[in-house]
Design an enzyme around this catalytic site. Structure first.
Site, PDB file in Angstrom:
ATOM      1  N   SER A 127       0.842  -1.196   0.000  1.00 26.08           N
ATOM      2  CA  SER A 127       0.000   0.000   0.000  1.00 26.08           C
ATOM      3  C   SER A 127       0.882   1.252   0.000  1.00 26.08           C
ATOM      4  O   SER A 127       1.955   1.254   0.611  1.00 26.08           O
ATOM      5  CB  SER A 127      -0.883  -0.033   1.249  1.00 26.08           C
ATOM      6  OG  SER A 127      -2.015   0.786   1.091  1.00 26.08           O
ATOM      7  N   PRO A 128       0.428   2.311  -0.648  1.00 31.89           N
ATOM      8  CA  PRO A 128       1.240   3.542  -0.646  1.00 31.89           C
ATOM      9  C   PRO A 128       1.381   4.108   0.769  1.00 31.89           C
ATOM     10  O   PRO A 128       0.401   4.200   1.499  1.00 31.89           O
ATOM     11  CB  PRO A 128       0.432   4.499  -1.534  1.00 31.89           C
ATOM     12  CG  PRO A 128      -0.963   3.958  -1.548  1.00 31.89           C
ATOM     13  CD  PRO A 128      -0.832   2.475  -1.387  1.00 31.89           C
TER      14      PRO A 128
ATOM     15  N   TYR B  36      -8.140  14.010   0.854  1.00 31.81           N
ATOM     16  CA  TYR B  36      -7.300  14.855   0.014  1.00 31.81           C
ATOM     17  C   TYR B  36      -8.142  15.410  -1.146  1.00 31.81           C
ATOM     18  O   TYR B  36      -9.344  15.173  -1.213  1.00 31.81           O
ATOM     19  CB  TYR B  36      -6.045  14.090  -0.425  1.00 31.81           C
ATOM     20  CG  TYR B  36      -5.207  13.685   0.779  1.00 31.81           C
ATOM     21  CD1 TYR B  36      -4.702  14.662   1.642  1.00 31.81           C
ATOM     22  CD2 TYR B  36      -4.982  12.356   1.094  1.00 31.81           C
ATOM     23  CE1 TYR B  36      -3.977  14.308   2.769  1.00 31.81           C
ATOM     24  CE2 TYR B  36      -4.253  11.994   2.231  1.00 31.81           C
ATOM     25  CZ  TYR B  36      -3.755  12.978   3.069  1.00 31.81           C
ATOM     26  OH  TYR B  36      -3.042  12.642   4.189  1.00 31.81           O
TER      27      TYR B  36
ATOM     28  N   GLY C  51      -0.186  -2.342   4.463  1.00 30.17           N
ATOM     29  CA  GLY C  51       0.524  -1.135   4.846  1.00 30.17           C
ATOM     30  C   GLY C  51       1.469  -1.425   5.993  1.00 30.17           C
ATOM     31  O   GLY C  51       2.605  -1.884   5.799  1.00 30.17           O
ATOM     32  N   ARG C  52       0.971  -1.205   7.201  1.00 30.06           N
ATOM     33  CA  ARG C  52       1.846  -1.285   8.375  1.00 30.06           C
ATOM     34  C   ARG C  52       2.488  -2.645   8.574  1.00 30.06           C
ATOM     35  O   ARG C  52       3.623  -2.740   9.048  1.00 30.06           O
ATOM     36  CB  ARG C  52       1.069  -0.856   9.621  1.00 30.06           C
ATOM     37  CG  ARG C  52       0.777   0.637   9.629  1.00 30.06           C
ATOM     38  CD  ARG C  52      -0.339   1.003  10.552  1.00 30.06           C
ATOM     39  NE  ARG C  52      -1.618   0.500  10.072  1.00 30.06           N
ATOM     40  CZ  ARG C  52      -2.775   0.714  10.679  1.00 30.06           C
ATOM     41  NH1 ARG C  52      -2.816   1.401  11.800  1.00 30.06           N
ATOM     42  NH2 ARG C  52      -3.900   0.229  10.171  1.00 30.06           N
TER      43      ARG C  52
ATOM     44  N   CYS D  17       3.407   7.323   2.724  1.00 30.19           N
ATOM     45  CA  CYS D  17       4.288   8.488   2.735  1.00 30.19           C
ATOM     46  C   CYS D  17       5.407   8.321   3.749  1.00 30.19           C
ATOM     47  O   CYS D  17       5.176   7.893   4.887  1.00 30.19           O
ATOM     48  CB  CYS D  17       3.496   9.741   3.115  1.00 30.19           C
ATOM     49  SG  CYS D  17       2.593  10.409   1.739  1.00 30.19           S
TER      50      CYS D  17
ATOM     51  N   ARG E  63      -7.797   5.123  -5.922  1.00 25.93           N
ATOM     52  CA  ARG E  63      -8.043   4.846  -4.491  1.00 25.93           C
ATOM     53  C   ARG E  63      -9.181   5.726  -4.000  1.00 25.93           C
ATOM     54  O   ARG E  63      -9.155   6.944  -4.148  1.00 25.93           O
ATOM     55  CB  ARG E  63      -6.799   5.078  -3.629  1.00 25.93           C
ATOM     56  CG  ARG E  63      -7.087   4.888  -2.137  1.00 25.93           C
ATOM     57  CD  ARG E  63      -5.847   4.755  -1.271  1.00 25.93           C
ATOM     58  NE  ARG E  63      -5.390   3.374  -1.234  1.00 25.93           N
ATOM     59  CZ  ARG E  63      -4.653   2.849  -0.244  1.00 25.93           C
ATOM     60  NH1 ARG E  63      -4.288   3.596   0.790  1.00 25.93           N
ATOM     61  NH2 ARG E  63      -4.276   1.592  -0.274  1.00 25.93           N
TER      62      ARG E  63
END
Ligand code: FNR
Length: 365
Positions: free
Chosen positions: A22-23, A186, A334-335, A25, A234
């Site tokens: 997963s993207p 966003y 992700g994490r 940042c 997304r």
């Protein structure tokens, strides 16, 4: 046989498995000077490790299409030649490891110009390399956030062009998948949701008007992206506002997401990357293992658009079940991939599938 480790073909691109990164940042680029927004050795190592670890697709973090679209001054960007060139090195390395290189293109809208999360994440002004954010409507994201500038129609047109230009650069850098960031409060999500979009022109009001910016961005990116390669989008499938009696203002809902998914499919999107939330700071989100999976499953059941599921997917058997039962075509981690870059290799072993190890390790272990 493991469904999770079956390849997936979208258009002419085959992704070797359905465990995707997963993207995420990293807020680790230079905040000023010629290296502003340019990937560093950190990004190469961070992303490269997960490719070595066996993820089938690596989606590079939210990468801003213009300087004021960065979440923090330390975000990555893709609006100039130097950024493009350095991304090329990353895309090549990921592809050399057998992973498909993908990138998320983003504009942070009213949530732009904040400090790095480990420094508190508060809005920053010009004295800390910040700027005044833009948004569909002059409504701050939360208490303590500045009132964003309302975008003019000319400003909207310029941003659509920025997404197209960034897509062009992403392709030239070697990426095979572009993921348009329409989630997490966003800019694109701000247009979609009546909670953050109070415009009265062609970009606000009913569903069609609120979805106009998203679809213009999709069309502009699609026009740059080759026919044979897939475009992802997304989405935040819900603002979680109807669930919150303390904040019952109207927001984006799962019904809206299904309707949008059909439009996206018609506009050439190949996969809906289904997340939730991020637009309403007081929303109550019932987090738990796989809590966003039902939203991906609903889109899959009610449309012809493939989906990926994300959010608290941490166990190999859980991931296998999501894909094998047809709730989603792939999972994004992700994490858990931050904790363990080798999660895909270990999951393959647990599920009895062949792991795609690099030669340097594969012959030995
Ligand atoms: C994220 N997330 C995120 N999402 C996104 O669409 N673009 C991004 O750049 C980021 N950045 C980011 C950074 C970090 C450090 C984290 C932890 C998360 C959200 C992420 O992609 C994912 O959707 C969530 O973390 C939920 O999945 P997990 O972590 O439960 O597997």
């Amino acid at each position: 046989m493991s469904a999770l480790f079956e390849p997936l073909t979208l258009r002419n691109l085959t992704i070797p498995n359905r465990v995707w990164m997963s993207p995420m940042c990293q807020y680790s680029a230079a905040v000023e000077g010629p290296e502003q927004g340019v990937p560093t050795d950190w990004h190469l190592t961070h992303l490269g490790s997960r490719a070595v670890g066996g993820a089938g697709l690596i989606v590079v973090e939210a990468t801003a299409v213009s300087p004021e679209g960065r979440i923090s001054p330390a975000d990555l960007g893709l609006w100039n030649e130097r950024q493009q060139e350095r991304f090329g090195r990353i895309a090549r390395f990921l592809a050399d490891q057998g992973a498909v290189p993908g990138i998320q293109l983003a504009h942070a809208g009213r949530k732009a110009s904040t400090d790095r999360p480990w420094r508190g994440g508060a809005p920053v002004g010009p004295e800390d390399h910040g700027w005044r954010p833009v948004a569909p409507s002059p409504i701050p994201f939360a208490e303590g956030h500045p009132v964003p500038d309302e975008l003019s129609e000319a400003g909207i047109r310029r941003l659509v062009e920025s997404f197209a230009a960034a897509a062009r650069r992403a392709l030239a850098a070697g990426f095979k998948v572009v993921d348009i960031h329409g989630a997490h409060g966003y800019l694109i999500h701000e247009f979609l949701s009546p909670f953050s979009n109070h415009r009265t022109d062609a970009y606000g009001g009913g569903f069609e008007n609120r979805a106009r910016f998203a679809l213009e961005v999709v069309d502009a990116v699609r026009a740059e992206w080759p026919e044979e390669l897939p475009v992802f989008f997304r989405v935040s499938a819900t603002d979680w506002l109807s669930e919150n009696p303390e904040d019952p203002r109207e927001g984006w809902t799962a019904d809206d997401t299904v309707r949008l998914a059909k439009e996206l499919l018609a506009h050439g999107v190949d996969l809906l990357d289904v997340s939730t939330g991020g637009n309403a700071p007081k929303a109550r989100i019932p987090m738990g293992p796989g809590y966003q999976v039902p939203f991906a499953a609903r889109v899959k059941a009610e449309t012809d658009l493939p989906t990926s599921a994300v959010g608290l997917i941490t166990e190999p058997r859980q991931a296998e079940e999501i894909v094998a039962s047809g709730q989603a075509d792939a999972v994004m981690l992700g994490r858990e991939l931050l904790r363990d870059p080798y999660w895909p290799h270990n999951a393959a072993r647990e599920l009895g599938a062949a792991a795609r190890r690099p030669d340097q390790y594969g012959w030995a272990v």
